[in-house]
Design a protein around this motif. Structure first.
Motif, PDB file in Angstrom:
ATOM      1  N   SER A 171      38.211  41.975  53.837  1.00 12.19           N
ATOM      2  CA  SER A 171      37.352  40.810  53.393  1.00 12.19           C
ATOM      3  C   SER A 171      37.896  40.472  51.861  1.00 12.19           C
ATOM      4  N   THR A 173      37.140  38.473  48.190  1.00 14.51           N
ATOM      5  CA  THR A 173      36.350  37.606  47.281  1.00 14.51           C
ATOM      6  C   THR A 173      37.024  37.282  46.073  1.00 14.51           C
ATOM      7  N   TYR A 174      36.708  36.079  45.505  1.00 17.15           N
ATOM      8  CA  TYR A 174      37.340  35.453  44.298  1.00 17.15           C
ATOM      9  C   TYR A 174      36.647  35.756  42.918  1.00 17.15           C
ATOM     10  N   TYR A 175      37.316  35.888  41.890  1.00 18.06           N
ATOM     11  CA  TYR A 175      36.885  35.800  40.450  1.00 18.06           C
ATOM     12  C   TYR A 175      37.758  35.109  39.472  1.00 18.06           C
ATOM     13  N   ASP A 187      34.905  29.474  43.579  1.00 20.53           N
ATOM     14  CA  ASP A 187      33.988  29.852  44.747  1.00 20.53           C
ATOM     15  C   ASP A 187      34.352  31.231  45.092  1.00 20.53           C
ATOM     16  N   ARG A 188      33.428  32.183  45.194  1.00 24.70           N
ATOM     17  CA  ARG A 188      34.000  33.503  45.221  1.00 24.70           C
ATOM     18  C   ARG A 188      34.470  33.912  46.810  1.00 24.70           C
ATOM     19  N   HIS A 189      33.968  32.948  47.764  1.00 19.04           N
ATOM     20  CA  HIS A 189      34.067  32.960  49.118  1.00 19.04           C
ATOM     21  C   HIS A 189      35.394  32.234  49.586  1.00 19.04           C
TER      22      HIS A 189
END
Length: 865
Positions: A171, A173-175, A187-189
């Motif tokens: 999975s 996630t974004y930062y 958007d982190r997803h």
């Protein structure tokens, strides 16, 4: 019959063998299910991060007949061999690294054999996932073009990263990095990038933005440890310009100049304006709004400003033109405009240099007469100078300065516009010195400041100086050192002092005088400065060898200075050595020298350095003398009285020696004396007391000091014991022991000879009587009679020596006497008494020591009383 039987047996064995062969069964694997690591590897799975060389499984099976089995593992052609097996134990070991992302299952052929039968099974080994892959961004690089008027909160791009791991490790996630310093958010997803709420893009401030996006997986185990993997990518955001900024002028402020030789229609200045929207600029048109008064025009497209008339015809010196820059769209519409001021100055040409003027017109030389050392800050009023430049504006601005000796004068003003009165002020009064310069010469220089031509002019200034009495006489040195022999006659020259006064005329004349406590014997010539002795003066280095005094140099107005004179009287050899009076008779012990001494009263070396020599002796060649110290000793071969008597042929050992004392002066003086030497032989000493007396024969004070110490210790012990006895008897109402009243010694008192009776001790059984001292001169009834009126016994001047041996021969010299000392002493042992009375002490040594101590005692008594 036997043949038939043999055939039957063979047939029987064959049938038995066939039967047995048909009964041999094949071996087989144990099937222990999918959750075990023991069996046939059916449904076996293995993590991809398993380390190479690790035991991962055990093949296990059996043979129905119980025969031993062996195991094997093989792979299809073209596939890697991921495992190996121990044929005997069935232990399976990983020999090749696994990677689930490349191969999620491994097919292998496992076999079991009992030697005759072999069973092969095909198994599928599943490779399970470990978090060993980082997220990877797709479609790199990321470049986005965003118009500057994009509203905040709108999405502008979507980033995408893929992680090939399974589960949480796959999975993403974004930062964003540095979220506080950026205008963007993500958007982190989904990875969608948008403009932050409240933020806006501005092409004119920043045309490009760089955003770092971080993709992070959900984490998972790898080789037994939990880890989270991430990767980053940079998104380049190009801001697209839109028409939202008015034009702006470049190079403000604007200043132009029109010179007096400028032709009509010439370009004076050019303005430049740019569209604020530089990414998609519009055309700019220029126009003059106001301020030209019909004298200037501007080119519509280039912005060039031109003059329409000759500069002499212009009505003003300064023009301020208001210029408008208009932004025109492709359709011909004016979208925006801006204004700026152009200042144009009409400038005269620089064609006149500065010029100096005096009272009668232009002048190039100015002269002045003045006294030296004027007050600082004084103005040279005799100089009337004016400077002028006929040009206008900056062309008439110039600086003034003096060229010549620096720091003496300064000129005011230093900067002039058009015209000024020149003033010269004294800055350093000490430098205006007639003794250094009779006149001072300067050049007054005027130089234009802001013109390229730098026109200049000069004027000569000559200042004639007049002298004043501004100096005091100065000696050539602060002190003078002179030397004069002590036999110099009166009126002899000592030293010449010199002082100079740089002033001119009478002010430069110097007179000398002398004064001070040491100047009584000296005179000085008032004009020449020569110092000489008084006519009646007599110098003597032995009486006084150093003199110092002051000389004074004074001018006609009383200004003076001082110098110190140091005179040293040089010693001359004018005294002969003189022998001491007590050297005429000496007693010499064989092996020990005697010394003679002569003193020279001269003040300095070598005049007062004495050398000794033997001029004559009877008999000859018996004595030697130390040339420096005057010590006389026998020749080395004379070691006994027998040798002495053999030389003299008589028993009388008194010899006469003529000794000369000679100084080292030039000329040298000498003195002779006859020394009578009585030679004796030292007796071998025995016992510590006799040895000490022999060693102290030349230093009687040493023996005297030792005996004084012994007596002090004995007295101290007596006092302590008496005090103890007194305290004990006080309790019994008794006062012990008896004490003597010390009488004051009369003036005509003569010292008595030492008596040994007071050293006798008596035995007593009473402790108080042990310390009672016998005194034959006092009545026994006076013991403890403190009120007796007898005069006190005299105080001792020095401790007494031990008594001489009983068998010593009598001497004709006076007896050695010391005052008696009252006190109590403890008795000595018989052994010590025998040592004291031992007759081994040399009579000559004791006699000489006794005589010296007696003399010391007499001197001490005379000084005390």
């Amino acid at each position: 019959m036997k043949t038939i039987n043999k055939v039957d047996i063979s047939l029987f064995l064959t049938v038995v063998h066939v039967c047995l062969a048909q009964a041999d069964y094949a071996p087989y694997f144990f099937d222990n299910g999918p959750n075990t690591k023991n069996g046939n590897m059916a449904l076996f799975s293995l993590s991809e991060d398993t380390e190479i060389g690790m035991q991962v499984y055990i093949l296990n099976g059996t043979d129905p007949e119980g025969d031993p089995v062996t195991f094997g593992i093989a792979f299809e052609p073209g596939f890697k061999n991921y495992f190996k097996v121990d044929s005997q134990t069935g232990i399976v070991t990983l020999i090749e690294e696994l990677d689930r992302e490349k191969l999620d299952a491994v097919e292998a052929l496992v076999s079991i054999s009992d030697g005759l039968n072999k069973v092969v099974e095909k198994v599928r080994i599943l490779v399970t996932d470990a978090n060993d892959e980082r997220p990877e961004f797709c479609n790199m690089p990321f470049i986005v073009n965003v118009p500057e008027d994009t509203p905040s909160g709108r999405s502008i791009f979507q980033t995408q990263a893929v992680d090939r791991d399974n589960g949480s490790g796959g999975s993403v996630t974004y930062y964003l990095q540095n979220t506080h310093n950026t205008k963007f958010a993500i958007d982190r997803h989904s990875g969608v990038l948008r403009i932050k709420p409240g933020a806006a893009l501005d092409y004119e401030k920043s045309r490009m933005h760089f955003v770092t996006v971080v993709a992070k997986d959900g984490g998972g185990k790898f080789k037994g440890k939990y880890q989270v993997l991430s990767s980053s990518a940079t998104v380049t955001i190009n801001v697209v310009d839109v028409q939202d900024t008015p034009p702006s002028f470049v190079g403000l402020p604007y200043y132009g100049y029109v010179y007096e030789d400028t032709l009509s229609g010439s370009e004076v200045f050019t303005v430049i304006a740019n569209d604020g929207d530089r990414g998609n600029p519009n055309a700019i048109h220029y126009s003059i709004v106001s301020g030209s008064d019909g004298s200037f025009i501007i080119n519509n497209t280039s912005g060039s400003i031109m003059v329409l008339d000759y500069p002499n015809h212009l009505k003003k010196v300064l023009y301020e033109l208001k210029i408008q820059a208009s932004e025109v769209s492709p359709e011909g519409d004016v979208v925006a405009h801006a204004f700026s001021i152009v200042t144009i100055r009409v400038v005269d040409l620089n064609n006149h240099p500065p010029t100096f003027y005096g009272e009668n017109g232009p002048q190039s030389k100015f002269e002045l007469t003045m006294y030296e050392h004027p007050p600082e800050g004084e103005i040279l009023r005799g100089l009337k100078i004016t400077v002028n430049d006929s040009d206008q504006g900056a062309n008439a601005k110039f600086s003034l300065r003096l060229v010549g000796p620096r720091g003496i004068f300064r000129v005011v003003p230093q900067t002039v516009l058009n015209e000024a009165q020149v003033t010269i002020i004294v800055e350093n009064s000490e430098a205006i010195d007639y003794e250094k310069y009779q006149f001072l010469s300067f050049k007054l220089l005027a130089v234009e400041i802001d013109t390229p031509e730098k026109f200049s002019s000069t004027a000569d200034i000559v200042i004639h100086l007049l002298d004043t009495n501004d100096n005091i006489p100065r000696f050539s040195t602060d002190y003078y050192i002179a030397r004069i022999p002590e036999n110099s006659p009166g009126g002899s020259n000592v030293v010449s002092v010199t002082a100079t006064d740089p002033d001119s005329g009478l002010w430069g004349e110097v007179k000398y005088s002398i004064y001070g406590s040491g100047s009584d014997l000296f005179l000085i010539h008032s004009s020449t400065g020569i110092i000489y002795t008084q006519p009646w003066a007599t110098l003597d280095a032995e009486l006084k060898s150093k003199y110092n005094f002051y000389v004074k140099a004074e001018d006609t107005e009383g200004k003076y200075s001082l110098a110190e004179v140091f005179v040293t009287v040089l010693d001359m050899n004018d005294h002969s050595p003189e022998f001491n009076e007590n050297i005429l008779e000496k007693t010499m012990i064989i092996g020990a020298p005697v010394q003679v001494e002569a003193i020279d009263d001269d003040a300095e070396e070598p005049n007062n350095v004495v050398e000794y020599s033997i001029m004559q002796s009877d008999p000859d060649n018996i004595f030697d003398i130390n040339i420096d110290t005057g010590e006389i000793k026998l020749k080395s071969y004379i070691k006994s009285m027998d040798i002495v008597q053999n030389i003299t042929k008589q028993k009388d050992c008194k010899w006469s020696v003529v000794v000369q004392a000679k100084d080292r002066g030039s000329p040298s003086f000498s003195t002779t004396a006859v020394v009578k030497i009585d030679i004796t032989e030292a007796t071998q000493l025995k016992g510590p007391m006799a040895a000490f007396l022999f060693q102290s024969r030349d230093n009687p004070m040493k023996a005297l000091g030792l005996l004084a110490g012994v007596i002090c210790v004995m007295v101290l012990i007596t006092v302590l014991i008496s005090t103890a006895m007194f305290m004990r008897n006080k309790k019994n109402n008794r006062i012990m022991p008896a004490r003597h009243i010390i009488k004051k010694r009369p003036k005509d008192y003569r010292s008595r000879t030492v008596r040994t009776g007071w050293l006798k001790f008596k035995r007593s059984n009473s402790p108080s009587e042990k310390f009672v001292t016998e005194d034959p001169e006092q009545n026994r009834d006076n013991l403890n009679s403190n009120n007796n009126m007898q005069p006190p016994a005299p105080l001792p001047c020095a401790p007494a020596l031990p008594p001489p041996p009983l068998n010593l021969p009598k001497q004709n010299k006076p007896e050695w006497s010391v005052p008696t000392v009252s006190g109590a002493v403890a008795s000595k042992s018989k052994r010590q008494s025998r040592e004291i009375n031992s007759p081994s002490v040399s009579s000559a040594l004791v006699s000489e020591l006794k005589m010296k101590l007696e003399r010391k005692m007499m001197e001490s008594n005379s000084s005390r009383y």
